[in-house]
Design a protein around this motif. Structure first.
Motif, PDB file in Angstrom:
ATOM      1  N   ILE A  26       0.847  -1.191   0.000  1.00 17.11           N
ATOM      2  CA  ILE A  26       0.000   0.000   0.000  1.00 17.11           C
ATOM      3  C   ILE A  26       0.884   1.242   0.000  1.00 17.11           C
ATOM      4  O   ILE A  26       1.890   1.296   0.702  1.00 17.11           O
ATOM      5  N   ALA A  27       0.499   2.227  -0.807  1.00 16.16           N
ATOM      6  CA  ALA A  27       1.158   3.533  -0.803  1.00 16.16           C
ATOM      7  C   ALA A  27       0.213   4.513  -0.106  1.00 16.16           C
ATOM      8  O   ALA A  27      -0.987   4.504  -0.359  1.00 16.16           O
ATOM      9  N   VAL A  28       0.783   5.340   0.762  1.00 18.20           N
ATOM     10  CA  VAL A  28      -0.021   6.306   1.504  1.00 18.20           C
ATOM     11  C   VAL A  28       0.524   7.703   1.250  1.00 18.20           C
ATOM     12  O   VAL A  28       1.728   7.936   1.357  1.00 18.20           O
ATOM     13  N   MET A  29      -0.377   8.621   0.890  1.00 23.62           N
ATOM     14  CA  MET A  29       0.003  10.025   0.734  1.00 23.62           C
ATOM     15  C   MET A  29      -0.828  10.830   1.733  1.00 23.62           C
ATOM     16  O   MET A  29      -2.060  10.725   1.761  1.00 23.62           O
ATOM     17  N   THR A  30      -0.113  11.599   2.558  1.00 21.65           N
ATOM     18  CA  THR A  30      -0.792  12.417   3.554  1.00 21.65           C
ATOM     19  C   THR A  30      -0.451  13.880   3.317  1.00 21.65           C
ATOM     20  O   THR A  30       0.718  14.244   3.198  1.00 21.65           O
ATOM     21  N   VAL A  34      -5.165  14.892   5.461  1.00 20.93           N
ATOM     22  CA  VAL A  34      -5.932  13.961   4.647  1.00 20.93           C
ATOM     23  C   VAL A  34      -4.979  12.872   4.156  1.00 20.93           C
ATOM     24  O   VAL A  34      -3.921  13.167   3.619  1.00 20.93           O
ATOM     25  N   SER A  35      -5.357  11.623   4.371  1.00 21.78           N
ATOM     26  CA  SER A  35      -4.546  10.500   3.909  1.00 21.78           C
ATOM     27  C   SER A  35      -5.270   9.750   2.802  1.00 21.78           C
ATOM     28  O   SER A  35      -6.472   9.498   2.904  1.00 21.78           O
ATOM     29  N   ILE A  36      -4.527   9.432   1.767  1.00 20.80           N
ATOM     30  CA  ILE A  36      -5.064   8.645   0.665  1.00 20.80           C
ATOM     31  C   ILE A  36      -4.238   7.374   0.574  1.00 20.80           C
ATOM     32  O   ILE A  36      -3.008   7.430   0.512  1.00 20.80           O
ATOM     33  N   LYS A  37      -4.909   6.227   0.575  1.00 21.56           N
ATOM     34  CA  LYS A  37      -4.241   4.934   0.470  1.00 21.56           C
ATOM     35  C   LYS A  37      -4.614   4.287  -0.855  1.00 21.56           C
ATOM     36  O   LYS A  37      -5.760   4.328  -1.277  1.00 21.56           O
TER      37      LYS A  37
END
Length: 132
Positions: free
Chosen positions: A63-67, A71-74
């Protein structure tokens, strides 16, 4: 890569021959590496089962997570070799190995480094090298 190519080219030129060089730089290749192909490469290389299973596990449930701004997007990751990973060069070598083992004629040679591939084809004349 450069030294191997130089050695091959010099040998042909000393005999007054011709070398055609085809060079490919696959943009984003390592980031788009197809995981099933890497695992297939491990099988072709008779990789020890524990290393194969470790790699298979490494590719599972990534999984890649961008915060940003709280706000976090997985997103699931299904391809590529993670930037900075110690596995990255090894996985790429296994994937690229099949290109280096292509059944080329005795007049051609494949040379690779990172995501660059060079194919040198020799002949006595330009036409002969082109036809090969």
């Amino acid at each position: 890569m450069a030294m191997e190519a130089k050695k091959c080219i010099e040998q042909v030129l000393e005999n007054r021959g011709v070398v055609i060089m085809t060079s490919l730089d696959v943009k984003g290749a390592i980031d788009a590496a197809f995981w099933p192909s890497i695992l297939h490469g491990f099988k072709e290389l008779s990789c020890p089962r524990n290393l194969y299973n470790l790699s298979k596990g490494y590719f599972s449930h990534r999984i890649a997570v961008m915060t940003t701004n709280n706000v976090s997007i997985k997103r699931s990751v299904t391809k590529g070799c993670p930037q900075g990973s110690c596995y990255r060069p090894g996985f790429w070598n296994v994937l690229y190995n099949s290109l280096l083992n292509l059944d080329l004629t005795s007049h051609s040679k494949a040379i690779a480094i990172a995501d660059n591939l060079m194919i040198l084809t020799r002949g006595e004349t330009v036409i002969e090298a082109e036809n090969r």
